[in-house]
Design a protein around this motif. Sequence first.
Motif, PDB file in Angstrom:
ATOM      1  N   GLU A 117      -7.043  20.365   5.977  1.00 59.30           N
ATOM      2  CA  GLU A 117      -7.370  20.895   4.648  1.00 59.30           C
ATOM      3  C   GLU A 117      -6.368  21.949   4.190  1.00 59.30           C
ATOM      4  O   GLU A 117      -6.070  22.059   2.995  1.00 59.30           O
ATOM      5  N   SER A 118      -5.852  22.745   5.116  1.00 59.47           N
ATOM      6  CA  SER A 118      -4.955  23.840   4.733  1.00 59.47           C
ATOM      7  C   SER A 118      -3.478  23.465   4.791  1.00 59.47           C
ATOM      8  O   SER A 118      -2.623  24.242   4.370  1.00 59.47           O
ATOM      9  N   PHE A 119      -3.179  22.271   5.288  1.00 58.62           N
ATOM     10  CA  PHE A 119      -1.772  21.885   5.483  1.00 58.62           C
ATOM     11  C   PHE A 119      -1.005  21.899   4.172  1.00 58.62           C
ATOM     12  O   PHE A 119      -1.485  21.454   3.127  1.00 58.62           O
ATOM     13  N   SER A 120       0.233  22.401   4.239  1.00 65.52           N
ATOM     14  CA  SER A 120       1.127  22.399   3.092  1.00 65.52           C
ATOM     15  C   SER A 120       2.492  21.873   3.523  1.00 65.52           C
ATOM     16  O   SER A 120       2.999  22.241   4.596  1.00 65.52           O
ATOM     17  N   PHE A 121       3.096  21.031   2.698  1.00 66.65           N
ATOM     18  CA  PHE A 121       4.437  20.556   2.995  1.00 66.65           C
ATOM     19  C   PHE A 121       5.463  21.676   2.910  1.00 66.65           C
ATOM     20  O   PHE A 121       6.610  21.492   3.350  1.00 66.65           O
ATOM     21  N   ASN A 122       5.076  22.814   2.388  1.00 63.29           N
ATOM     22  CA  ASN A 122       5.974  23.967   2.390  1.00 63.29           C
ATOM     23  C   ASN A 122       6.322  24.414   3.805  1.00 63.29           C
ATOM     24  O   ASN A 122       7.322  25.112   4.015  1.00 63.29           O
ATOM     25  N   GLU A 162       0.812  -1.223   0.000  1.00 60.73           N
ATOM     26  CA  GLU A 162       0.000   0.000   0.000  1.00 60.73           C
ATOM     27  C   GLU A 162       0.845   1.273   0.000  1.00 60.73           C
ATOM     28  O   GLU A 162       0.337   2.360  -0.305  1.00 60.73           O
ATOM     29  N   ALA A 163       2.121   1.149   0.329  1.00 58.22           N
ATOM     30  CA  ALA A 163       2.947   2.321   0.629  1.00 58.22           C
ATOM     31  C   ALA A 163       3.493   2.995  -0.626  1.00 58.22           C
ATOM     32  O   ALA A 163       4.688   2.956  -0.911  1.00 58.22           O
ATOM     33  N   THR A 164       2.593   3.638  -1.365  1.00 58.27           N
ATOM     34  CA  THR A 164       3.034   4.511  -2.454  1.00 58.27           C
ATOM     35  C   THR A 164       3.435   5.859  -1.857  1.00 58.27           C
ATOM     36  O   THR A 164       3.024   6.208  -0.738  1.00 58.27           O
ATOM     37  N   PRO A 165       4.229   6.657  -2.558  1.00 58.65           N
ATOM     38  CA  PRO A 165       4.570   7.984  -2.033  1.00 58.65           C
ATOM     39  C   PRO A 165       3.333   8.819  -1.702  1.00 58.65           C
ATOM     40  O   PRO A 165       3.303   9.490  -0.658  1.00 58.65           O
ATOM     41  N   ASP A 166       2.315   8.776  -2.552  1.00 59.59           N
ATOM     42  CA  ASP A 166       1.115   9.573  -2.297  1.00 59.59           C
ATOM     43  C   ASP A 166       0.364   9.080  -1.064  1.00 59.59           C
ATOM     44  O   ASP A 166      -0.171   9.879  -0.286  1.00 59.59           O
ATOM     45  N   ALA A 167       0.322   7.756  -0.867  1.00 58.81           N
ATOM     46  CA  ALA A 167      -0.359   7.213   0.306  1.00 58.81           C
ATOM     47  C   ALA A 167       0.374   7.610   1.581  1.00 58.81           C
ATOM     48  O   ALA A 167      -0.247   7.960   2.597  1.00 58.81           O
ATOM     49  N   VAL A 168       1.701   7.553   1.544  1.00 61.49           N
ATOM     50  CA  VAL A 168       2.492   7.969   2.700  1.00 61.49           C
ATOM     51  C   VAL A 168       2.258   9.447   3.000  1.00 61.49           C
ATOM     52  O   VAL A 168       2.021   9.842   4.148  1.00 61.49           O
ATOM     53  N   MET A 169       2.268  10.272   1.978  1.00 57.77           N
ATOM     54  CA  MET A 169       2.123  11.712   2.193  1.00 57.77           C
ATOM     55  C   MET A 169       0.736  12.084   2.678  1.00 57.77           C
ATOM     56  O   MET A 169       0.561  13.046   3.423  1.00 57.77           O
ATOM     57  N   GLU A 170      -0.258  11.321   2.278  1.00 60.96           N
ATOM     58  CA  GLU A 170      -1.611  11.583   2.769  1.00 60.96           C
ATOM     59  C   GLU A 170      -1.693  11.366   4.280  1.00 60.96           C
ATOM     60  O   GLU A 170      -2.295  12.169   5.001  1.00 60.96           O
ATOM     61  N   LEU A 171      -1.056  10.300   4.781  1.00 66.72           N
ATOM     62  CA  LEU A 171      -1.066  10.056   6.226  1.00 66.72           C
ATOM     63  C   LEU A 171      -0.175  11.069   6.958  1.00 66.72           C
ATOM     64  O   LEU A 171      -0.503  11.483   8.071  1.00 66.72           O
ATOM     65  N   LEU A 172       0.930  11.471   6.344  1.00 59.11           N
ATOM     66  CA  LEU A 172       1.754  12.517   6.946  1.00 59.11           C
ATOM     67  C   LEU A 172       0.976  13.822   7.056  1.00 59.11           C
ATOM     68  O   LEU A 172       1.078  14.539   8.058  1.00 59.11           O
ATOM     69  N   LYS A 173       0.213  14.120   6.046  1.00 53.82           N
ATOM     70  CA  LYS A 173      -0.599  15.332   6.063  1.00 53.82           C
ATOM     71  C   LYS A 173      -1.622  15.300   7.192  1.00 53.82           C
ATOM     72  O   LYS A 173      -1.835  16.295   7.889  1.00 53.82           O
ATOM     73  N   LYS A 174      -2.222  14.142   7.417  1.00 49.99           N
ATOM     74  CA  LYS A 174      -3.297  14.030   8.403  1.00 49.99           C
ATOM     75  C   LYS A 174      -2.774  13.852   9.821  1.00 49.99           C
ATOM     76  O   LYS A 174      -3.244  14.497  10.766  1.00 49.99           O
ATOM     77  N   TYR A 175      -1.785  12.960   9.982  1.00 51.43           N
ATOM     78  CA  TYR A 175      -1.322  12.599  11.325  1.00 51.43           C
ATOM     79  C   TYR A 175       0.108  13.048  11.621  1.00 51.43           C
ATOM     80  O   TYR A 175       0.530  13.048  12.780  1.00 51.43           O
ATOM     81  N   GLY A 176       0.882  13.359  10.576  1.00 50.78           N
ATOM     82  CA  GLY A 176       2.285  13.682  10.768  1.00 50.78           C
ATOM     83  C   GLY A 176       3.181  12.467  10.843  1.00 50.78           C
ATOM     84  O   GLY A 176       4.394  12.598  11.030  1.00 50.78           O
ATOM     85  N   ILE A 177       2.609  11.275  10.668  1.00 45.19           N
ATOM     86  CA  ILE A 177       3.363  10.041  10.815  1.00 45.19           C
ATOM     87  C   ILE A 177       2.751   8.967   9.935  1.00 45.19           C
ATOM     88  O   ILE A 177       1.541   8.975   9.660  1.00 45.19           O
ATOM     89  N   CYS A 178       3.587   8.056   9.456  1.00 40.39           N
ATOM     90  CA  CYS A 178       3.131   6.916   8.664  1.00 40.39           C
ATOM     91  C   CYS A 178       4.101   5.766   8.880  1.00 40.39           C
ATOM     92  O   CYS A 178       5.311   5.929   8.672  1.00 40.39           O
ATOM     93  N   THR A 179       3.582   4.614   9.279  1.00 35.68           N
ATOM     94  CA  THR A 179       4.408   3.425   9.493  1.00 35.68           C
ATOM     95  C   THR A 179       4.101   2.389   8.419  1.00 35.68           C
ATOM     96  O   THR A 179       2.930   2.135   8.117  1.00 35.68           O
ATOM     97  N   ILE A 180       5.157   1.816   7.863  1.00 38.97           N
ATOM     98  CA  ILE A 180       5.007   0.796   6.823  1.00 38.97           C
ATOM     99  C   ILE A 180       5.491  -0.533   7.375  1.00 38.97           C
ATOM    100  O   ILE A 180       6.626  -0.641   7.865  1.00 38.97           O
ATOM    101  N   LYS A 181       4.646  -1.536   7.318  1.00 35.19           N
ATOM    102  CA  LYS A 181       4.983  -2.851   7.839  1.00 35.19           C
ATOM    103  C   LYS A 181       5.920  -3.587   6.877  1.00 35.19           C
ATOM    104  O   LYS A 181       5.698  -3.597   5.667  1.00 35.19           O
ATOM    105  N   LYS A 182       6.967  -4.174   7.451  1.00 35.79           N
ATOM    106  CA  LYS A 182       7.887  -5.049   6.717  1.00 35.79           C
ATOM    107  C   LYS A 182       8.433  -4.403   5.439  1.00 35.79           C
ATOM    108  O   LYS A 182       8.530  -5.040   4.393  1.00 35.79           O
ATOM    109  N   LEU A 183       8.809  -3.127   5.549  1.00 28.68           N
ATOM    110  CA  LEU A 183       9.392  -2.454   4.387  1.00 28.68           C
ATOM    111  C   LEU A 183      10.747  -3.065   4.043  1.00 28.68           C
ATOM    112  O   LEU A 183      11.143  -3.112   2.871  1.00 28.68           O
ATOM    113  N   PHE A 184      11.465  -3.538   5.059  1.00 23.54           N
ATOM    114  CA  PHE A 184      12.748  -4.204   4.859  1.00 23.54           C
ATOM    115  C   PHE A 184      12.612  -5.669   5.266  1.00 23.54           C
ATOM    116  O   PHE A 184      11.968  -5.978   6.282  1.00 23.54           O
TER     117      PHE A 184
END
Length: 358
Positions: A201-206, A63-85
Amino acid sequence: MTSPYTNCTTTTLNRLQITPLETSHEVSETPSLAETKIAKVHLPTAIPALDVSPTAFILTKEEATPDAVMELLKKYGICTIKKLFDASEIDSINEELDPLFELKKNDPRLFPKETIRVTNTVSKSPIVVNKILSHPLNLAVAHKALDQANAFWIGNNINIGTCPAIVSSSIAFQISPNAACQALHRDDQSDHNIRYPQTYESFSFNSESQIGFSVALTKTTRQNGATRIIPGSHLWDHLQKPNEEDCIYNEMEKGDATFMLASVLHSASSNLTKDEVRRILILFMGRGIYRQKENIFFNADLEYFKQFSVEQLRRLGFAMSEPYGNMVELQDPLVKIKEGYRRTTNYSDICRVNSQYE
């Protein structure tokens, strides 16, 4: 004696009243945090902490596409990926780090004594560069969230300059039983990155200066000191006070990885176990216009770095921030370190302007 911060640029000190301590005080258990002044703070209206389960910000490797990761970062500030390595990758990383931890185990500067840190691992461990820094997901998230490109007038031309995100720090931690917890903090304080209230809604990675990429080199649990975080605290005002009761624990299995905005309030927990050692490597990517947390150039072994590709060297900070940043004798440092590397201009593109649009 005048304080070093008197009359300098600030957006936060005007919200404090700072006065001298009038009586003697106990020395903090953390020497670098021994109190020196008294501050009265004008606290902002608090944004309520998010009431979420740790599973809310977990993705599978698939599930861990860059866009999926960034969506969770935008909402929660954190994203954990299971068994990435996979297990063999983690074993190889640990094998290369083992002698580095061994060298540090009697370092008199260890504080607390139960926590061993191997700093600046990218300059000591090729596998950290090849497997962690260069992981495609880490590079993709850094590119979308932190890489910068802008246009500038140069005479009658519009020129395009780019600035890649670079590694800011790469520290491996080994935390033994009885290690005390950290105080809640943000890691973007090294950039003086001042936070203003935002919404999902207003969050920006800038607004972000760094993103952490943590790799669990052993199992991390609440009992052995897993990182505590306050989800959503990247949306808070800079001076909103964090509370312990708002924290949740980011537990990981060996091989899991976590992306975390440096603006998220967090801390390592106490290792309450009798015999479990927690090991984790945390690599922060930061905007190339800022100083790196760790100076990897001081006493750098340039022969060591020559083994890496041009793209890896860019991400390590051995490249120009276009058009004029980080130059060596008016040249891109890559000219000095990578044999055969050439560039003819300080810009990515030089554009002839032949029309304008409304």
